[in-house]
Design a protein around this motif. Sequence first.
Motif, PDB file in Angstrom:
ATOM      1  N   ILE A 260      -0.702 -17.421  -6.312  1.00 31.52           N
ATOM      2  CA  ILE A 260      -0.272 -16.779  -7.759  1.00 31.52           C
ATOM      3  C   ILE A 260      -1.316 -15.883  -7.924  1.00 31.52           C
ATOM      4  N   SER A 261      -2.776 -15.001  -6.272  1.00 35.45           N
ATOM      5  CA  SER A 261      -3.038 -13.967  -5.842  1.00 35.45           C
ATOM      6  C   SER A 261      -2.808 -12.994  -4.995  1.00 35.45           C
ATOM      7  N   ILE A 262      -1.968 -13.755  -3.957  1.00 39.24           N
ATOM      8  CA  ILE A 262      -1.674 -12.893  -2.562  1.00 39.24           C
ATOM      9  C   ILE A 262      -0.604 -11.965  -3.055  1.00 39.24           C
ATOM     10  N   TYR A 263       0.272 -12.918  -3.723  1.00 37.06           N
ATOM     11  CA  TYR A 263       1.731 -11.889  -3.570  1.00 37.06           C
ATOM     12  C   TYR A 263       1.864 -10.534  -5.014  1.00 37.06           C
ATOM     13  N   PRO A 264       0.622 -11.061  -5.708  1.00 41.17           N
ATOM     14  CA  PRO A 264       0.916  -9.540  -6.649  1.00 41.17           C
ATOM     15  C   PRO A 264      -0.130  -8.252  -6.019  1.00 41.17           C
ATOM     16  N   GLY A 265      -1.191  -9.266  -5.412  1.00 44.01           N
ATOM     17  CA  GLY A 265      -2.207  -8.037  -4.366  1.00 44.01           C
ATOM     18  C   GLY A 265      -1.340  -7.660  -3.374  1.00 44.01           C
ATOM     19  N   ILE A 266      -0.072  -7.973  -2.758  1.00 44.06           N
ATOM     20  CA  ILE A 266       1.073  -6.979  -1.675  1.00 44.06           C
ATOM     21  C   ILE A 266       1.554  -6.113  -2.434  1.00 44.06           C
ATOM     22  N   ALA A 267       2.181  -6.556  -3.515  1.00 45.50           N
ATOM     23  CA  ALA A 267       2.841  -5.748  -4.503  1.00 45.50           C
ATOM     24  C   ALA A 267       2.084  -4.945  -4.076  1.00 45.50           C
ATOM     25  N   LEU A 268       0.761  -4.760  -5.229  1.00 43.53           N
ATOM     26  CA  LEU A 268      -0.287  -3.755  -5.403  1.00 43.53           C
ATOM     27  C   LEU A 268      -0.369  -3.062  -3.992  1.00 43.53           C
ATOM     28  N   ILE A 269      -0.627  -2.724  -2.874  1.00 38.74           N
ATOM     29  CA  ILE A 269      -1.078  -2.358  -2.101  1.00 38.74           C
ATOM     30  C   ILE A 269       0.593  -1.462  -1.783  1.00 38.74           C
ATOM     31  N   ILE A 270       1.031  -2.057  -1.818  1.00 34.77           N
ATOM     32  CA  ILE A 270       1.847  -1.348  -1.222  1.00 34.77           C
ATOM     33  C   ILE A 270       2.289  -0.367  -1.988  1.00 34.77           C
ATOM     34  N   LEU A 271       2.433  -0.368  -2.757  1.00 29.44           N
ATOM     35  CA  LEU A 271       3.075   0.213  -4.416  1.00 29.44           C
ATOM     36  C   LEU A 271       1.903   1.431  -3.632  1.00 29.44           C
ATOM     37  N   ILE A 272       0.760   1.667  -4.207  1.00 31.34           N
ATOM     38  CA  ILE A 272      -0.320   2.743  -3.524  1.00 31.34           C
ATOM     39  C   ILE A 272      -0.763   3.359  -2.517  1.00 31.34           C
ATOM     40  N   VAL A 273      -0.301   2.585  -0.868  1.00 27.98           N
ATOM     41  CA  VAL A 273      -0.273   3.166   0.135  1.00 27.98           C
ATOM     42  C   VAL A 273       1.080   3.969   0.251  1.00 27.98           C
ATOM     43  N   ALA A 274       2.502   3.175  -0.729  1.00 30.50           N
ATOM     44  CA  ALA A 274       3.584   4.389  -0.696  1.00 30.50           C
ATOM     45  C   ALA A 274       3.371   5.616  -1.031  1.00 30.50           C
ATOM     46  N   ILE A 275       2.596   5.541  -2.711  1.00 27.54           N
ATOM     47  CA  ILE A 275       2.903   6.613  -2.995  1.00 27.54           C
ATOM     48  C   ILE A 275       1.369   7.570  -2.193  1.00 27.54           C
ATOM     49  N   ASN A 276       0.686   6.975  -1.581  1.00 27.16           N
ATOM     50  CA  ASN A 276      -0.768   8.393  -0.425  1.00 27.16           C
ATOM     51  C   ASN A 276      -0.140   8.883   0.801  1.00 27.16           C
ATOM     52  N   LEU A 277       1.079   7.734   0.971  1.00 23.76           N
ATOM     53  CA  LEU A 277       1.446   8.234   1.798  1.00 23.76           C
ATOM     54  C   LEU A 277       2.668   9.540   1.561  1.00 23.76           C
ATOM     55  N   VAL A 278       3.223   8.913   0.701  1.00 17.76           N
ATOM     56  CA  VAL A 278       4.464  10.345  -0.482  1.00 17.76           C
ATOM     57  C   VAL A 278       3.591  11.643  -0.311  1.00 17.76           C
ATOM     58  N   GLY A 279       2.218  11.836  -0.997  1.00 16.61           N
ATOM     59  CA  GLY A 279       1.207  13.012  -1.352  1.00 16.61           C
ATOM     60  C   GLY A 279       0.681  12.980   0.006  1.00 16.61           C
ATOM     61  N   ASP A 280       0.492  12.584   1.574  1.00 20.71           N
ATOM     62  CA  ASP A 280       0.195  13.235   2.294  1.00 20.71           C
ATOM     63  C   ASP A 280       0.730  14.291   2.490  1.00 20.71           C
ATOM     64  N   GLN A 281       2.267  13.913   2.797  1.00 19.24           N
ATOM     65  CA  GLN A 281       3.478  14.456   3.729  1.00 19.24           C
ATOM     66  C   GLN A 281       3.295  15.835   2.069  1.00 19.24           C
ATOM     67  N   ILE A 282       3.392  15.504   1.150  1.00 19.25           N
ATOM     68  CA  ILE A 282       3.284  17.159   0.333  1.00 19.25           C
ATOM     69  C   ILE A 282       2.646  17.737   0.881  1.00 19.25           C
TER      70      ILE A 282
END
Length: 292
Positions: A260-282
């Motif tokens: 109930i908590s783990i799967y939404p948490g994984i989705a949130l982490i993936i989204l935030i990390v992916a956006i930050n990686l794009v931002g770091d490259q820019i």
Amino acid sequence: MDRASPVARFWSEFAESKTALIALIVVLLMIGLALAAPLVAPQDPYDLANLPLMDARRPPGYVGSSGYTHILGTDAQGRDLLSAILYGLRISLQMGLIAGAFAFSVGSALGITAAYLGGRWEAFIMRVIDLQLAFPAILLALVISALLGQGKAQLIAALAAAQYAYFARTAHGAAAAERGKDYVEAAFSTPLPAHRVIWRHILPNCLPPLIVVATVQVASAIALEATLSFLGVGLPVTEPSLGMLISNGFQYMLSGRYWISIYPGIALIILIVAINLVGDQIRDQVNPRLKR
């Protein structure tokens, strides 16, 4: 002779980083899934009247009373967790992008205006900005959200108010550097109105660092919204974001209902990390000092 446009050159350099390219694909995929949630989600998690309570807290792979398989299980309200995550992504992205846009607009306007005015007005505006930056963004967002109450508009206002100072500080530094250059002095010596010089000449040259800050702050706004919703001062329970989904399942973690908590948490982490990686490259591409 290289005749490629600046956009083509930027994209070519961006694509050289496989990590950033994969992160961008992940972000676009998650945005696509969020937009298509009403089409691909097997259930409407906002329709509380039709949620079967007998299917509440069921494990992944459970076949519910409605006849379809809950791939990721269900939460305490009987929501299909996959559907809730897809709709939660929509809300989290919506809050992050809208709040980031407001913070970008207000902060950029304040920073560039301060650099243009100079003197006491510049000192006053920037000291107020520095005072706000002295406090953690989560603390400001929590206080403002508690004062304004629950709701999308209130949450957007709280997130924007907690983040505009980062844009203001960046815009002021970039505009102050541009203000003393010859092309700006030449523009001010013409009959052009001051606001046109600011928005047509100074602002475009301040955009690269602001875009970098915007990518970081969108991810930060999504994390802030999740934190506020987890603490119960974000969105109402009728519109569960990823943070609220994590909060709803937190009390069941020790009873073995981790999904109930783990799967939404994984989705949130993936989204935030992916956006930050794009931002770091820019950031690496915009700042010549960081280029390899």
